[in-house]
Structure formats: structure tokens, C-alpha cells
Design a protein around this motif. Structure first.
Motif, PDB file in Angstrom:
ATOM      1  N   TRP A   1       7.069 -12.311  10.134  1.00 23.28           N
ATOM      2  CA  TRP A   1       7.591 -13.647   9.865  1.00 23.28           C
ATOM      3  C   TRP A   1       6.595 -14.682  10.394  1.00 23.28           C
ATOM      4  CZ3 TRP A   1      12.380 -11.440  12.573  1.00 23.28           C
ATOM      5  CH2 TRP A   1      12.196 -11.337  13.955  1.00 23.28           C
TER       6      TRP A   1
ATOM      7  N   LEU B   1      12.230 -17.560  17.229  1.00 24.03           N
ATOM      8  CA  LEU B   1      11.632 -16.338  16.712  1.00 24.03           C
ATOM      9  C   LEU B   1      10.870 -15.594  17.819  1.00 24.03           C
ATOM     10  CD1 LEU B   1      10.282 -17.600  13.261  1.00 24.03           C
ATOM     11  CD2 LEU B   1      12.277 -16.157  13.667  1.00 24.03           C
TER      12      LEU B   1
ATOM     13  N   PHE C   1      10.179  -6.111  11.190  1.00 28.08           N
ATOM     14  CA  PHE C   1      11.184  -7.167  11.113  1.00 28.08           C
ATOM     15  C   PHE C   1      10.686  -8.259  10.170  1.00 28.08           C
ATOM     16  CE2 PHE C   1      11.682  -4.976  15.106  1.00 28.08           C
ATOM     17  CZ  PHE C   1      13.055  -4.817  15.221  1.00 28.08           C
ATOM     18  N   TYR C   2      11.576  -8.787   9.328  1.00 31.11           N
ATOM     19  CA  TYR C   2      11.141  -9.717   8.282  1.00 31.11           C
ATOM     20  C   TYR C   2      12.323 -10.544   7.780  1.00 31.11           C
ATOM     21  CZ  TYR C   2      13.070  -5.834   5.547  1.00 31.11           C
ATOM     22  OH  TYR C   2      13.898  -4.859   5.053  1.00 31.11           O
ATOM     23  N   ASN C   3      12.035 -11.433   6.816  1.00 27.41           N
ATOM     24  CA  ASN C   3      13.058 -12.292   6.192  1.00 27.41           C
ATOM     25  C   ASN C   3      13.874 -13.065   7.234  1.00 27.41           C
ATOM     26  OD1 ASN C   3      12.198 -11.353   3.758  1.00 27.41           O
ATOM     27  ND2 ASN C   3      14.091 -10.314   3.186  1.00 27.41           N
ATOM     28  N   ALA C   4      13.191 -13.665   8.186  1.00 25.48           N
ATOM     29  CA  ALA C   4      13.884 -14.422   9.229  1.00 25.48           C
ATOM     30  C   ALA C   4      14.233 -15.823   8.744  1.00 25.48           C
ATOM     31  CB  ALA C   4      13.010 -14.511  10.472  1.00 25.48           C
ATOM     32  N   ARG C   5      15.459 -16.237   9.039  1.00 25.39           N
ATOM     33  CA  ARG C   5      15.915 -17.593   8.713  1.00 25.39           C
ATOM     34  C   ARG C   5      16.597 -18.181   9.941  1.00 25.39           C
ATOM     35  NH1 ARG C   5      19.347 -15.045   4.354  1.00 25.39           N
ATOM     36  NH2 ARG C   5      18.674 -13.282   5.639  1.00 25.39           N
TER      37      ARG C   5
ATOM     38  N   TYR D   1      17.934 -12.008  10.261  1.00 21.75           N
ATOM     39  CA  TYR D   1      16.671 -11.319   9.967  1.00 21.75           C
ATOM     40  C   TYR D   1      16.946  -9.868   9.595  1.00 21.75           C
ATOM     41  CZ  TYR D   1      17.160  -9.797  14.873  1.00 21.75           C
ATOM     42  OH  TYR D   1      17.629  -9.299  16.059  1.00 21.75           O
ATOM     43  N   CYS D   2      15.944  -9.242   8.998  1.00 24.08           N
ATOM     44  CA  CYS D   2      16.054  -7.856   8.555  1.00 24.08           C
ATOM     45  C   CYS D   2      15.177  -6.936   9.388  1.00 24.08           C
ATOM     46  CB  CYS D   2      15.612  -7.724   7.086  1.00 24.08           C
ATOM     47  SG  CYS D   2      16.684  -8.554   5.887  1.00 24.08           S
TER      48      CYS D   2
ATOM     49  N   CYS E   1      18.238  -6.855   2.478  1.00 23.92           N
ATOM     50  CA  CYS E   1      17.009  -6.446   3.165  1.00 23.92           C
ATOM     51  C   CYS E   1      16.183  -5.474   2.327  1.00 23.92           C
ATOM     52  CB  CYS E   1      17.362  -5.806   4.508  1.00 23.92           C
ATOM     53  SG  CYS E   1      18.039  -6.986   5.691  1.00 23.92           S
TER      54      CYS E   1
END
Length: 219
Positions: free
Chosen positions: A76, A88, A144-148, A161-162, A217
Motif C-alpha cells: 500500500w 498505515l 497486505f494490500y487494498n488499504a482504505r 485492508y486485505c 480481496c
């Protein structure tokens, strides 16, 4: 029987889900007890990078000593917003702190308690204890990814997050063997957390909920 990595499932407020525009169902208060992953791997020292909100050096953060066979890919990018980037950064440290407590087989490790409070701390302790009970730890790579992240004026924040656990496995402390499982949809976990900036400027996770097999995810 081979089991997937345990997943933390904690209570989250309806407001958190609404803010995250997610509906998480099928979560239980426990985790799949089975294998935690831990092996007698060599350990390496890892200094946590300071979060943007506390770069003054006045905060004494825990030092990390993680197994050399455990790595992370935090996929991210920085948002450009100081508070969001701090959320984050401190979430990254919280994740590593829990894994260090698992590696050291210490359910009350000071590192994860530095980054968690409330139900998140209680749930993390149960999560770590399950690895201790089974004499396991984690090895491999966690992505870990797709953090909002959303930050409010009252210094609270929500984060979704995913995690991709396809290359992360349980390792036995008794035998040193790694339990390699076949990739499946259960390797994809979605998390929703609520954080608060404490007096030291550290973003502490107070609530955390997770769900395995997240279609979002896998997209």
C-alpha cells in the motif's frame, strides 16, 4: 489435518462497518485453532520505521526481533495525508508485533500491547495463545494490500485492508516442520479496524474484525 493460519475475529461497531462500506458476516470470536506457524528459525532484528505522526523521536517504540524466515509485503502506497500514513505505518507495526509475540510464545508481549487496546488487545492475546498452545509459529511471506483509511477530527480512524496468506504457513516448534497447505479462497482475509491516536501520537488499534474467503480481496 492441515489448517489455515489462524485469523483474529474481534467485535467491531456497526459504525465501523458503515464507514468501510463493508458487510462482514460469518465471523466468530475465535480463530481456527490448529497450527500457528513457528519454527526454530534464526531471528533478525528489525527496527520499526517511525510513523509520520511521531517522528520527533520522543516516543520509545518496541524493537522487533522476528524470525528470518518470516517476511512481509505491505503493498500500500503512502497517501500523502500525514494522519492516514501514520495509521498505515502503525498498523504495520501492530501486525509485526503480534507475529513477534507468537514467535516468542508470549501471549502478553509488550510489543503488541503497545499498539493495541481494548477488544483488539484481548483478541490478539487469544490469537497468540492458540499458537502457544499448539507450539506453532508463522513462516513464509504475508502480503497486505487494498488499504482504505479514514481519519476523523477526533483523532479516531477506521481502516480496511486485505491479507493474502497463500505463501504463509504454520511451522511446528516441536518438529521444525512447515505445514504447507494448498492455496484456496480461505487464504484471502479482509480486516476492518478502528484506531485512536493516543497521547504519544501512536495510532493504537482498539477494535479489529476479520473474515476469511473475502471475494473483495480476491478481486
Amino acid at each position: 489435518m492441515e489448517l489455515k493460519l489462524q485469523q483474529r475475529t474481534l467485535t467491531a461497531t456497526a459504525a465501523l462497518f458503515a464507514a468501510a462500506t463493508l458487510t462482514l458476516t460469518g465471523c466468530s470470536s475465535g480463530e481456527e485453532k490448529g497450527d500457528g506457524k513457528i519454527a526454530g528459525a534464526e531471528e533478525k532484528s528489525s527496527e520499526p520505521s517511525p510513523s509520520p505522526s511521531s517522528q520527533s523521536g520522543s516516543v520509545s517504540r518496541p524493537k522487533f526481533k522476528l524470525p528470518s524466515d518470516l517476511s512481509y509485503n505491505f503493498d500500500w502506497a503512502k497517501t500523502g495525508n500525514q494522519d492516514k500514513d501514520a495509521v498505515l505505518a502503525d498498523t504495520e507495526q501492530m501486525i509485526k508485533a503480534v507475529d513477534m509475540a507468537i514467535a516468542e510464545q508470549n501471549p502478553t508481549h509488550e510489543a503488541y500491547l503497545f499498539y493495541t487496546e481494548g477488544t483488539a488487545a484481548a483478541g490478539s492475546q487469544e490469537f497468540i495463545q492458540s499458537f502457544v498452545d499448539n507450539k506453532n509459529r508463522i513462516t513464509g511471506t504475508k502480503r497486505f494490500y487494498n488499504a482504505r483509511a479514514e481519519v476523523k477530527k477526533d483523532k479516531t480512524a477506521s481502516l480496511v485492508y486485505c491479507e493474502d496468506q497463500r505463501k504463509a504457513y504454520n511451522k511446528s516448534l516441536k518438529t521444525g516442520k512447515t505445514s504447507v497447505t494448498k492455496p484456496s479462497k480461505d487464504d484471502f482475509v479482509i480486516y476492518a479496524s478502528r484506531l485512536r491516536a493516543n497521547d504519544q501520537g501512536v495510532w493504537v488499534t482498539e477494535e479489529l474484525t476479520s473474515q476469511r474467503g473475502s471475494s473483495e480481496c480476491q478481486a
